[in-house]
Design a protein around this motif. Structure first.
Motif, PDB file in Angstrom:
ATOM      1  N   ASN A   1      30.442  54.735  25.071  1.00  0.00           N
ATOM      2  CA  ASN A   1      30.492  54.336  25.507  1.00  0.00           C
ATOM      3  C   ASN A   1      30.135  54.385  26.394  1.00  0.00           C
ATOM      4  OD1 ASN A   1      32.611  52.972  27.431  1.00  0.00           O
ATOM      5  ND2 ASN A   1      34.286  54.963  26.839  1.00  0.00           N
ATOM      6  N   ALA A   2      29.203  53.113  27.136  1.00  0.00           N
ATOM      7  CA  ALA A   2      28.526  53.118  28.636  1.00  0.00           C
ATOM      8  C   ALA A   2      29.023  53.629  30.018  1.00  0.00           C
ATOM      9  CB  ALA A   2      28.037  51.737  28.804  1.00  0.00           C
ATOM     10  N   ARG A   3      30.740  54.022  29.907  1.00  0.00           N
ATOM     11  CA  ARG A   3      31.502  53.996  30.877  1.00  0.00           C
ATOM     12  C   ARG A   3      30.901  55.361  30.669  1.00  0.00           C
ATOM     13  NH1 ARG A   3      35.832  51.396  29.292  1.00  0.00           N
ATOM     14  NH2 ARG A   3      37.300  52.848  28.940  1.00  0.00           N
TER      15      ARG A   3
ATOM     16  N   GLU B   1      23.947  66.157  25.016  1.00  0.00           N
ATOM     17  CA  GLU B   1      24.891  66.274  23.339  1.00  0.00           C
ATOM     18  C   GLU B   1      25.993  65.479  23.809  1.00  0.00           C
ATOM     19  OE1 GLU B   1      23.512  69.969  23.405  1.00  0.00           O
ATOM     20  OE2 GLU B   1      24.626  69.422  25.511  1.00  0.00           O
ATOM     21  N   ILE B   2      26.347  65.025  24.600  1.00  0.00           N
ATOM     22  CA  ILE B   2      27.308  63.484  24.933  1.00  0.00           C
ATOM     23  C   ILE B   2      26.697  62.230  24.243  1.00  0.00           C
ATOM     24  CG2 ILE B   2      28.057  61.875  26.812  1.00  0.00           C
ATOM     25  CD1 ILE B   2      29.361  64.934  27.441  1.00  0.00           C
ATOM     26  N   PHE B   3      25.587  62.029  24.497  1.00  0.00           N
ATOM     27  CA  PHE B   3      24.837  61.113  23.412  1.00  0.00           C
ATOM     28  C   PHE B   3      25.226  61.120  22.368  1.00  0.00           C
ATOM     29  CE2 PHE B   3      22.643  61.207  28.049  1.00  0.00           C
ATOM     30  CZ  PHE B   3      22.602  60.372  28.515  1.00  0.00           C
ATOM     31  N   GLN B   4      24.899  60.156  20.874  1.00  0.00           N
ATOM     32  CA  GLN B   4      25.804  59.797  20.109  1.00  0.00           C
ATOM     33  C   GLN B   4      24.156  60.011  20.304  1.00  0.00           C
ATOM     34  OE1 GLN B   4      27.829  57.658  21.591  1.00  0.00           O
ATOM     35  NE2 GLN B   4      28.626  59.876  20.886  1.00  0.00           N
TER      36      GLN B   4
ATOM     37  N   GLN C   1      29.652  72.319  42.659  1.00  0.00           N
ATOM     38  CA  GLN C   1      29.015  71.250  41.794  1.00  0.00           C
ATOM     39  C   GLN C   1      30.868  71.196  41.439  1.00  0.00           C
ATOM     40  OE1 GLN C   1      28.137  74.055  38.472  1.00  0.00           O
ATOM     41  NE2 GLN C   1      26.339  73.354  38.609  1.00  0.00           N
ATOM     42  N   TYR C   2      30.787  69.800  40.586  1.00  0.00           N
ATOM     43  CA  TYR C   2      32.173  69.052  40.297  1.00  0.00           C
ATOM     44  C   TYR C   2      31.832  69.790  38.960  1.00  0.00           C
ATOM     45  CZ  TYR C   2      32.613  67.776  45.512  1.00  0.00           C
ATOM     46  OH  TYR C   2      32.735  67.839  46.421  1.00  0.00           O
ATOM     47  N   MET C   3      32.682  69.823  38.276  1.00  0.00           N
ATOM     48  CA  MET C   3      33.529  69.740  36.739  1.00  0.00           C
ATOM     49  C   MET C   3      34.368  68.595  36.087  1.00  0.00           C
ATOM     50  SD  MET C   3      34.050  72.803  33.827  1.00  0.00           S
ATOM     51  CE  MET C   3      35.879  72.153  34.049  1.00  0.00           C
ATOM     52  N   ILE C   4      33.047  67.670  36.010  1.00  0.00           N
ATOM     53  CA  ILE C   4      33.809  66.214  35.276  1.00  0.00           C
ATOM     54  C   ILE C   4      34.177  66.242  33.892  1.00  0.00           C
ATOM     55  CG2 ILE C   4      33.893  64.206  34.772  1.00  0.00           C
ATOM     56  CD1 ILE C   4      32.152  64.420  37.863  1.00  0.00           C
ATOM     57  N   ARG C   5      35.594  65.870  33.369  1.00  0.00           N
ATOM     58  CA  ARG C   5      35.490  65.387  31.806  1.00  0.00           C
ATOM     59  C   ARG C   5      35.752  64.393  31.416  1.00  0.00           C
ATOM     60  NH1 ARG C   5      39.500  68.940  31.594  1.00  0.00           N
ATOM     61  NH2 ARG C   5      38.778  71.024  30.743  1.00  0.00           N
ATOM     62  N   ASN C   6      35.538  63.889  30.436  1.00  0.00           N
ATOM     63  CA  ASN C   6      35.623  62.556  30.912  1.00  0.00           C
ATOM     64  C   ASN C   6      36.270  62.392  29.381  1.00  0.00           C
ATOM     65  OD1 ASN C   6      34.808  62.632  28.018  1.00  0.00           O
ATOM     66  ND2 ASN C   6      32.286  61.974  28.194  1.00  0.00           N
ATOM     67  N   GLU C   7      36.386  60.608  29.085  1.00  0.00           N
ATOM     68  CA  GLU C   7      37.400  60.371  28.095  1.00  0.00           C
ATOM     69  C   GLU C   7      38.041  61.267  26.582  1.00  0.00           C
ATOM     70  OE1 GLU C   7      37.496  56.284  28.276  1.00  0.00           O
ATOM     71  OE2 GLU C   7      36.994  55.777  29.753  1.00  0.00           O
ATOM     72  N   ASP C   8      37.013  61.770  26.521  1.00  0.00           N
ATOM     73  CA  ASP C   8      36.446  62.300  24.911  1.00  0.00           C
ATOM     74  C   ASP C   8      36.611  63.421  25.751  1.00  0.00           C
ATOM     75  OD1 ASP C   8      36.051  60.066  24.247  1.00  0.00           O
ATOM     76  OD2 ASP C   8      33.455  59.874  23.357  1.00  0.00           O
TER      77      ASP C   8
END
Length: 281
Positions: free
Chosen positions: A22-24, A67-70, A253-260
């Protein structure tokens, strides 16, 4: 994804190759640091860091862990290049930015090394688009020398608290004054705009405060024009760490959680406003 398993053409060796279902996940983080056209990318075995700077006063870093990447492969100790971030974002959203349920744009990213373009292979609904973006010699980046051992004060706040603050404070003010103290007012944000002075205090036992480690009272002012770009990251984040060193340099420092549910970080460094004398504080 259809092209992720395809080997590179005969004789080709990529210094960097990565794929995302997911490129988003990548484009949303890059938008959080997109306040200048150009960015410097640094890839190591641990992941990708994208750095944007302005006026030698502010630096933003988006950290995308491996780890975010496949798939994430770096053939050298580090791979570094400068790229037009505006063009990169345009390419990543070439199929549009609207989120259609059940569909996503898959991405494969390849870079052969110095002097070569960054190649993007984007696939959605069986349609593959290939983009080549020219890369440039990376500039020398600012070194804020901001390490954990030099941190004087640090708090961790739920992001909604800071979002409310930016909504309530007078943004006609040229500066945002930040006070961090082991005693009252603990954490105070102040502006000095057309409507006069405004202050917003957060007690150390506030429900929004997740950690409070303040060793001495510090009051510093920062140009709001420099801090405004960080509100893009703030809008995406769930928590924010606010740190200052002895010179008053600020780290957000911002902690961002993606859709997964995966965690990434965006960090902003900002220098204090040197035009403010101590007598004005």
């Amino acid at each position: 994804m259809p092209f992720s398993a395809q080997p590179p053409a005969s004789g080709e060796r990529y210094a960097l190759s990565a794929s995302l279902d997911n490129a988003r996940h990548l484009s949303s983080l890059l938008r959080a640091v997109h306040f200048q056209d150009h960015a410097t990318c640094l890839a190591t075995a641990s992941g990708l860091r994208v750095t944007v700077e302005d006026a030698k006063c502010i630096q933003a870093n988006a950290f995308i862990q491996a780890e975010i990447f496949q798939e994430f492969s770096v053939q050298e100790e580090s791979v570094m290049f400068r790229i037009n971030l505006s063009v990169l974002l345009d390419c990543l959203t070439i199929f549009g930015t609207s989120s259609v349920p059940g569909t996503s744009t898959a991405l494969r990213m390849c870079y052969r090394g110095y002097g070569y373009p960054l190649m993007l292979f984007l696939e959605e609904g069986g349609v593959v688009t290939v983009c080549k973006i020219n890369t440039q010699e990376p500039d020398e980046l600012l070194d804020f020398d901001f390490c954990s051992t030099k941190v004087v004060n640090k708090i961790i706040l739920q992001s909604e608290g800071l979002r409310e603050a930016f909504a309530e404070l007078d943004m006609t003010s040229e500066v945002l004054q930040i006070t961090l103290s082991p005693d009252k007012p603990y954490f105070r944000l102040s502006t000095f705009g057309n409507a006069g002075s405004a202050h917003l205090d957060y007690p150390r036992d506030s429900d929004l405060m997740e950690a409070f480690h303040c060793n001495q009272t510090q009051t510093n002012r920062y140009k709001i024009s420099l801090l405004k770009p960080s509100t893009k990251a703030l809008a995406l984040s769930c928590k924010v760490s606010i740190r200052t060193d002895a010179q008053g340099f600020l780290s957000l420092q911002y902690m961002i959680r993606n859709e997964d549910g995966q965690i990434c970080f965006v960090e902003y460094y900002c220098c204090p406003d040197e035009n403010i004398s101590e007598g004005e504080l």
